[in-house]
Scaffold this motif. Structure first.
Motif, PDB file in Angstrom:
ATOM      1  N   GLU A 126       0.838  -1.200   0.000  1.00  0.00           N
ATOM      2  CA  GLU A 126       0.000   0.000   0.000  1.00  0.00           C
ATOM      3  C   GLU A 126       0.875   1.252   0.000  1.00  0.00           C
ATOM      4  O   GLU A 126       0.623   2.208  -0.726  1.00  0.00           O
ATOM      5  CB  GLU A 126      -0.956   0.006   1.207  1.00  0.00           C
ATOM      6  CG  GLU A 126      -2.057  -1.062   1.119  1.00  0.00           C
ATOM      7  CD  GLU A 126      -2.803  -1.064  -0.232  1.00  0.00           C
ATOM      8  OE1 GLU A 126      -3.134   0.018  -0.745  1.00  0.00           O
ATOM      9  OE2 GLU A 126      -3.034  -2.170  -0.782  1.00  0.00           O
ATOM     10  N   LEU A 127       1.940   1.238   0.815  1.00  0.00           N
ATOM     11  CA  LEU A 127       2.847   2.395   0.868  1.00  0.00           C
ATOM     12  C   LEU A 127       3.538   2.600  -0.484  1.00  0.00           C
ATOM     13  O   LEU A 127       3.711   3.727  -0.949  1.00  0.00           O
ATOM     14  CB  LEU A 127       3.912   2.194   1.963  1.00  0.00           C
ATOM     15  CG  LEU A 127       3.398   2.161   3.400  1.00  0.00           C
ATOM     16  CD1 LEU A 127       4.531   1.848   4.376  1.00  0.00           C
ATOM     17  CD2 LEU A 127       2.753   3.509   3.745  1.00  0.00           C
ATOM     18  N   ILE A 128       3.931   1.478  -1.098  1.00  0.00           N
ATOM     19  CA  ILE A 128       4.622   1.550  -2.391  1.00  0.00           C
ATOM     20  C   ILE A 128       3.696   2.125  -3.459  1.00  0.00           C
ATOM     21  O   ILE A 128       4.092   2.949  -4.273  1.00  0.00           O
ATOM     22  CB  ILE A 128       5.180   0.159  -2.769  1.00  0.00           C
ATOM     23  CG1 ILE A 128       6.415  -0.126  -1.907  1.00  0.00           C
ATOM     24  CG2 ILE A 128       5.507   0.053  -4.255  1.00  0.00           C
ATOM     25  CD1 ILE A 128       6.870  -1.566  -1.878  1.00  0.00           C
ATOM     26  N   LYS A 129       2.424   1.712  -3.403  1.00  0.00           N
ATOM     27  CA  LYS A 129       1.479   2.232  -4.396  1.00  0.00           C
ATOM     28  C   LYS A 129       1.282   3.733  -4.231  1.00  0.00           C
ATOM     29  O   LYS A 129       1.239   4.477  -5.206  1.00  0.00           O
ATOM     30  CB  LYS A 129       0.147   1.491  -4.301  1.00  0.00           C
ATOM     31  CG  LYS A 129       0.078   0.453  -5.408  1.00  0.00           C
ATOM     32  CD  LYS A 129      -1.201  -0.305  -5.471  1.00  0.00           C
ATOM     33  CE  LYS A 129      -2.376   0.515  -5.899  1.00  0.00           C
ATOM     34  NZ  LYS A 129      -3.605  -0.302  -5.871  1.00  0.00           N
ATOM     35  N   ILE A 130       1.202   4.167  -2.988  1.00  0.00           N
ATOM     36  CA  ILE A 130       1.034   5.610  -2.749  1.00  0.00           C
ATOM     37  C   ILE A 130       2.272   6.348  -3.273  1.00  0.00           C
ATOM     38  O   ILE A 130       2.181   7.327  -3.994  1.00  0.00           O
ATOM     39  CB  ILE A 130       0.818   5.884  -1.242  1.00  0.00           C
ATOM     40  CG1 ILE A 130      -0.535   5.307  -0.812  1.00  0.00           C
ATOM     41  CG2 ILE A 130       0.924   7.374  -0.930  1.00  0.00           C
ATOM     42  CD1 ILE A 130      -0.741   5.212   0.688  1.00  0.00           C
ATOM     43  N   ARG A 131       3.433   5.824  -2.945  1.00  0.00           N
ATOM     44  CA  ARG A 131       4.687   6.443  -3.365  1.00  0.00           C
ATOM     45  C   ARG A 131       4.806   6.502  -4.897  1.00  0.00           C
ATOM     46  O   ARG A 131       5.308   7.461  -5.461  1.00  0.00           O
ATOM     47  CB  ARG A 131       5.855   5.623  -2.788  1.00  0.00           C
ATOM     48  CG  ARG A 131       7.178   6.334  -2.833  1.00  0.00           C
ATOM     49  CD  ARG A 131       8.256   5.380  -2.399  1.00  0.00           C
ATOM     50  NE  ARG A 131       8.585   5.412  -0.996  1.00  0.00           N
ATOM     51  CZ  ARG A 131       9.462   6.252  -0.461  1.00  0.00           C
ATOM     52  NH1 ARG A 131      10.081   7.130  -1.206  1.00  0.00           N
ATOM     53  NH2 ARG A 131       9.718   6.199   0.833  1.00  0.00           N
ATOM     54  N   SER A 132       4.304   5.464  -5.557  1.00  0.00           N
ATOM     55  CA  SER A 132       4.437   5.389  -7.024  1.00  0.00           C
ATOM     56  C   SER A 132       3.487   6.351  -7.740  1.00  0.00           C
ATOM     57  O   SER A 132       3.665   6.629  -8.915  1.00  0.00           O
ATOM     58  CB  SER A 132       4.132   3.967  -7.503  1.00  0.00           C
ATOM     59  OG  SER A 132       2.739   3.712  -7.394  1.00  0.00           O
ATOM     60  N   ALA A 133       2.468   6.819  -7.031  1.00  0.00           N
ATOM     61  CA  ALA A 133       1.422   7.674  -7.609  1.00  0.00           C
ATOM     62  C   ALA A 133       0.655   6.974  -8.739  1.00  0.00           C
ATOM     63  O   ALA A 133       0.081   7.621  -9.617  1.00  0.00           O
ATOM     64  CB  ALA A 133       1.994   9.009  -8.099  1.00  0.00           C
ATOM     65  N   ALA A 138      12.035   0.252  -5.008  1.00  0.00           N
ATOM     66  CA  ALA A 138      13.435   0.542  -4.671  1.00  0.00           C
ATOM     67  C   ALA A 138      13.507   1.635  -3.606  1.00  0.00           C
ATOM     68  O   ALA A 138      14.217   1.497  -2.603  1.00  0.00           O
ATOM     69  CB  ALA A 138      14.188   0.957  -5.929  1.00  0.00           C
ATOM     70  N   ASP A 139      12.741   2.713  -3.787  1.00  0.00           N
ATOM     71  CA  ASP A 139      12.782   3.836  -2.836  1.00  0.00           C
ATOM     72  C   ASP A 139      12.265   3.411  -1.469  1.00  0.00           C
ATOM     73  O   ASP A 139      12.899   3.660  -0.449  1.00  0.00           O
ATOM     74  CB  ASP A 139      11.932   5.008  -3.353  1.00  0.00           C
ATOM     75  CG  ASP A 139      12.568   5.657  -4.574  1.00  0.00           C
ATOM     76  OD1 ASP A 139      13.762   5.380  -4.837  1.00  0.00           O
ATOM     77  OD2 ASP A 139      11.866   6.415  -5.277  1.00  0.00           O
ATOM     78  N   GLU A 140      11.112   2.756  -1.456  1.00  0.00           N
ATOM     79  CA  GLU A 140      10.491   2.381  -0.176  1.00  0.00           C
ATOM     80  C   GLU A 140      11.364   1.384   0.586  1.00  0.00           C
ATOM     81  O   GLU A 140      11.513   1.480   1.792  1.00  0.00           O
ATOM     82  CB  GLU A 140       9.091   1.789  -0.447  1.00  0.00           C
ATOM     83  CG  GLU A 140       8.298   1.408   0.785  1.00  0.00           C
ATOM     84  CD  GLU A 140       7.861   2.602   1.636  1.00  0.00           C
ATOM     85  OE1 GLU A 140       7.627   3.684   1.072  1.00  0.00           O
ATOM     86  OE2 GLU A 140       7.792   2.438   2.877  1.00  0.00           O
ATOM     87  N   GLN A 194       7.218   3.014 -12.764  1.00  0.00           N
ATOM     88  CA  GLN A 194       6.925   3.769 -11.535  1.00  0.00           C
ATOM     89  C   GLN A 194       6.857   2.822 -10.335  1.00  0.00           C
ATOM     90  O   GLN A 194       7.358   3.137  -9.256  1.00  0.00           O
ATOM     91  CB  GLN A 194       5.587   4.509 -11.665  1.00  0.00           C
ATOM     92  CG  GLN A 194       5.704   5.856 -12.331  1.00  0.00           C
ATOM     93  CD  GLN A 194       4.316   6.387 -12.718  1.00  0.00           C
ATOM     94  OE1 GLN A 194       3.940   6.319 -13.888  1.00  0.00           O
ATOM     95  NE2 GLN A 194       3.544   6.859 -11.766  1.00  0.00           N
ATOM     96  N   LEU A 195       6.217   1.662 -10.533  1.00  0.00           N
ATOM     97  CA  LEU A 195       6.094   0.703  -9.427  1.00  0.00           C
ATOM     98  C   LEU A 195       7.473   0.182  -9.024  1.00  0.00           C
ATOM     99  O   LEU A 195       7.805   0.143  -7.833  1.00  0.00           O
ATOM    100  CB  LEU A 195       5.197  -0.478  -9.828  1.00  0.00           C
ATOM    101  CG  LEU A 195       3.700  -0.191  -9.973  1.00  0.00           C
ATOM    102  CD1 LEU A 195       2.966  -1.425 -10.510  1.00  0.00           C
ATOM    103  CD2 LEU A 195       3.081   0.241  -8.629  1.00  0.00           C
TER     104      LEU A 195
END
Ligand code: HEM
Length: 180
Positions: free
Chosen positions: A23-30, A55-57, A49-50
């Motif tokens: 869920e956090l990754i999806k939010i981060r990916s926009a 990678a970022d999260e 983007q995903l």
């Protein structure tokens, strides 16, 4: 890319890090898609983007994400969802790699809007081959490394993968030497 690719990223994340992280990754990916549908094509940007957001999260490099994803694609998505297709690819690693150039022909029957990769196999020896990878897409070099590693694991064969050439001003495709 077809939704099955994005779904596989989702599965990989949930399996390794749990549903909350996804869920956090999806939010981060926009990326504003609730559910991916396997046989529906999506913009390639969504997949990139995903992968970037994972990678970022998770604070790992994009290369690591792509390698893990390549292994997961072969060992989980391929074997669990398309077992008979994967088995028909060959009785051992060498056979599978030699058949790789025509592998996506069958996938195109299921996914007619596919933009498949292209492979060419050269320098076929007893314990090594060279895999040439051509793509209309950018940045998937390490995904292919993960796929090749995954195939090694699928056939319980220890592989070494050496990148002999990468795409750039001097060459239009990657060449990997796969030895076992
Ligand atoms: C049954 C197993 C497999 C299925 C169902 C499958 C299906 C797909 C699909 C749906 C895509 C996205 C392309 C698009 O939507 O336009 C794709 C891309 C790709 N596949 Fe496969 N594939 C399988 C096995 C493999 C294997 C074994 C390899 C190589 C070792 C491979 C290499 C690739 C690569 C590198 C891409 C990225 C596309 C590009 O480079 O442009 N696939 N595949």
């Amino acid at each position: 890319m077809y939704g099955i690719v994005n779904k596989a990223i989702e599965e990989l994340v949930k399996e390794h890090y749990g549903a909350e992280k996804w869920e956090l990754i999806k939010i981060r990916s926009a990326v504003d898609v609730d559910f991916f549908i396997s046989n529906e094509p999506y913009d390639d940007a969504i997949t990139y983007q995903l992968a970037g957001a994972v990678a970022d999260e998770m604070q790992i490099s994009l290369s690591e994400v792509l390698i893990k994803f390549g292994e997961h694609w072969v060992l989980k998505t391929g074997r669990e969802k398309y077992g008979s297709l994967m088995e028909a690819g060959g009785n051992n690693l060498k056979e599978f790699l030699c058949n790789l150039p025509v592998f996506h022909n069958r996938i195109m029957l299921m996914y007619p809007k596919l933009t498949p990769p292209e492979f060419k196999i050269t320098d076929i020896e007893d314990r090594s081959v060279c895999v040439h990878y051509f793509s209309k897409r950018e940045g998937l070099q390490e995904f292919v490394r993960g796929l090749l590693q995954g195939l090694g694991k699928m056939y319980a064969t220890n592989v070494t993968i050496e990148l002999l050439q990468h795409r750039g001003a001097a060459a239009d495709h990657e060449v990997y030497k796969v030895s076992w």
